[in-house]
Motif scaffolding. Structure first.
Motif, mmCIF file in Angstrom:
data_model
loop_
_atom_site.group_PDB
_atom_site.id
_atom_site.type_symbol
_atom_site.label_atom_id
_atom_site.label_comp_id
_atom_site.label_asym_id
_atom_site.label_seq_id
_atom_site.Cartn_x
_atom_site.Cartn_y
_atom_site.Cartn_z
ATOM 1 N N ALA B 150 0.820 -1.214 0.000
ATOM 2 C CA ALA B 150 0.000 0.000 0.000
ATOM 3 C C ALA B 150 0.854 1.265 0.000
ATOM 4 O O ALA B 150 0.338 2.360 -0.226
ATOM 5 N N ARG B 153 2.431 3.548 -3.907
ATOM 6 C CA ARG B 153 1.645 4.361 -4.855
ATOM 7 C C ARG B 153 0.972 3.422 -5.875
ATOM 8 O O ARG B 153 0.950 2.226 -5.689
ATOM 9 N N ALA B 201 -4.077 4.070 -3.761
ATOM 10 C CA ALA B 201 -5.388 3.447 -3.928
ATOM 11 C C ALA B 201 -6.045 3.340 -2.555
ATOM 12 O O ALA B 201 -5.362 3.338 -1.531
ATOM 13 N N PRO B 202 -7.377 3.256 -2.494
ATOM 14 C CA PRO B 202 -8.045 3.187 -1.192
ATOM 15 C C PRO B 202 -7.725 1.896 -0.447
ATOM 16 O O PRO B 202 -7.521 0.848 -1.058
ATOM 17 N N LEU B 203 -7.683 2.029 0.878
ATOM 18 C CA LEU B 203 -7.482 0.857 1.729
ATOM 19 C C LEU B 203 -8.826 0.201 2.020
ATOM 20 O O LEU B 203 -9.867 0.835 1.858
ATOM 21 N N PRO B 204 -8.826 -1.062 2.434
ATOM 22 C CA PRO B 204 -10.095 -1.715 2.776
ATOM 23 C C PRO B 204 -10.787 -0.968 3.918
ATOM 24 O O PRO B 204 -10.112 -0.380 4.768
ATOM 25 N N PRO B 205 -12.136 -0.973 3.954
ATOM 26 C CA PRO B 205 -12.854 -0.287 5.028
ATOM 27 C C PRO B 205 -12.419 -0.833 6.385
ATOM 28 O O PRO B 205 -12.303 -2.044 6.557
ATOM 29 N N ALA B 207 -9.465 -0.421 7.759
ATOM 30 C CA ALA B 207 -8.035 -0.683 7.872
ATOM 31 C C ALA B 207 -7.424 0.301 8.874
ATOM 32 O O ALA B 207 -7.800 1.472 8.912
#
Lengths: 210, 210, 210
Positions: B150, B153, B201-205, B207
């Protein structure tokens, strides 16, 4: 339902289970973003089948039939959105992993027999198909693979038993899709029981205690 | 210049960029000798293309045309002799890596379309070709691969966009070498901009924060 | 004894040596059970040959001839039962590893020439066959592969020399099984001498001291 479509259904079920397993393992053990979750889900789900088809000398089913990739992506996406609920639960990951292992072991052995492989080689290919995706997952996450770790309970042995049932039935002339289902159930049961009752395989003589 | 020779030229450029990238990464992150530098340069450079050709069911281009191996060896050797100058600079490594990623993503997708793969599978093969060499590099260096981290980038997303341009152009009947070049430029730009402006990029909800 | 059966014998010897090496390395460096020992023995033993045959576009010999798998299993089982005696001895592991490296390097180069590969590519395939099994072993054990580590003495260079002898003899029209044997002996000798006399390949200019 023809034998071919039963096998496809089981194969896609295995893909879905391993996609959930790979994606949830990624979320649980590393700091990954949505891409990492999806990539690891897809690779865990499709890795074993790709290894199987390359060793059979075929274009991997993954690249011939879009349902494999879509199923793997769906599993990864579901894991991503359910990660908050599933993050702290080890059991669902282990069940998805056991399901993928079982389905891929019997399908790998079945396809190997269809391609004229000998019984010993068919069992080996079944085990490789079953443990391949999870092993790539662990290597990419920089962990010792489950299949090698003495603390992971039985993992290759259930795959060996499941593939063994398929090959044995074929050898005595009873090859049918029901033995594949029986082999998968046997593999799944032994894996889950070994987790529940902490069965371990023997350590080498003289190994130090844990 | 024919389409075939433009593609070969771009492929060799990708090989050269990834050889520099792999060899410099080896020098920067591990204690490796000249053999380790050359091996890691060659594997980073040729790994993605070998994976691509094996999945296409072909003898890898690497083994049919000596220019691939010579280009990879030249990139590794250049990195070895320039290591004193480049050791402390992260930027050249990142640019070489972005160039290899871009060229391999579009060439992988192009070759998949030539072999009759569906659009989804062609994008997948393009991404695999792009990220394959660097992933093998990171696995051999015992690091979590860039594509999964993560903090790296955007990496797979630019490859997806580059391969996507090629596949989209082909799907609407506009397939030409210029769309491959456009896809590669798009991939390169997005990768470099994501490094410059720290896009993630977005992280999992749910996280945990870094 | 025909050339074909001499090559098969040498190949099986390499499988046996690498099975012992992989299994003993597993016992020595990780906490593995009997399954881990056997799996790592089999993968170390068969990995290089499977890579070789996949790159040659063939069904791996492993899956065509049951003797490969049985030999690998026998090597793994022997290591398991002798582990108490061999656990603390690094030398046998190194000798088995050197033998596997040597046999696989020359057989890989020989098979590549038989398939019409150019000299440079045949040497590359020989080296890949030789170092492949051990590299998979190290990746699965979560270690930096021997082939990349500056503290592992010469490893790829002996394989390069062994494969080089075979390819050179073939290029000047002298191809015969005796040059394969000579190449294997050269590779084995250089590897063992480099361990004994601590020969190392040069580090990149400006590399920090150990």
């Amino acid at each position: 339902m023809s034998t071919q479509s039963i096998i496809l259904t089981l194969d896609l079920l295995g893909v879905f289970a391993f996609a959930l397993d790979g994606a949830l393992t990624a979320i649980r053990t590393a700091r990954v973003d949505i891409v990492g979750v999806m990539v690891l889900g897809v690779i865990t789900a499709l890795g074993g089948g790709i290894i199987r088809d390359v060793l059979l000398g075929q274009t991997p089913a993954t690249f011939q039939d879009w349902r494999y990739l879509v199923t793997a992506l769906a599993g990864g996406a579901l894991a991503y959105f359910l990660s908050r609920q599933l993050r702290h639960l080890a059991t669902p990951i282990q069940l998805f992993d056991a399901a993928g292992l079982s389905l891929f072991a019997v399908i790998g052995a079945t396809k190997a027999l269809e391609h004229g492989f000998g019984p010993l080689q068919a069992v080996l290919l079944g085990v490789l198909t079953g443990v391949g995706g999870g092993t790539i997952r662990d290597v990419l996450l920089n962990r010792v693979p489950v299949v090698l770790s003495a603390n992971s309970r039985l993992y290759a042995i259930p795959a060996l038993l499941g593939a063994g049932v398929v090959v044995l039935a074929d050898t005595v002339g009873l090859g049918s899709v029901w033995f594949a289902v029986a082999g998968a159930l046997l593999c799944f049961s032994v894996r889950v029981l070994s987790l529940r009752y902490r069965w371990n395989a023997p350590l080498p003589p003289g190994a130090p205690p844990a």
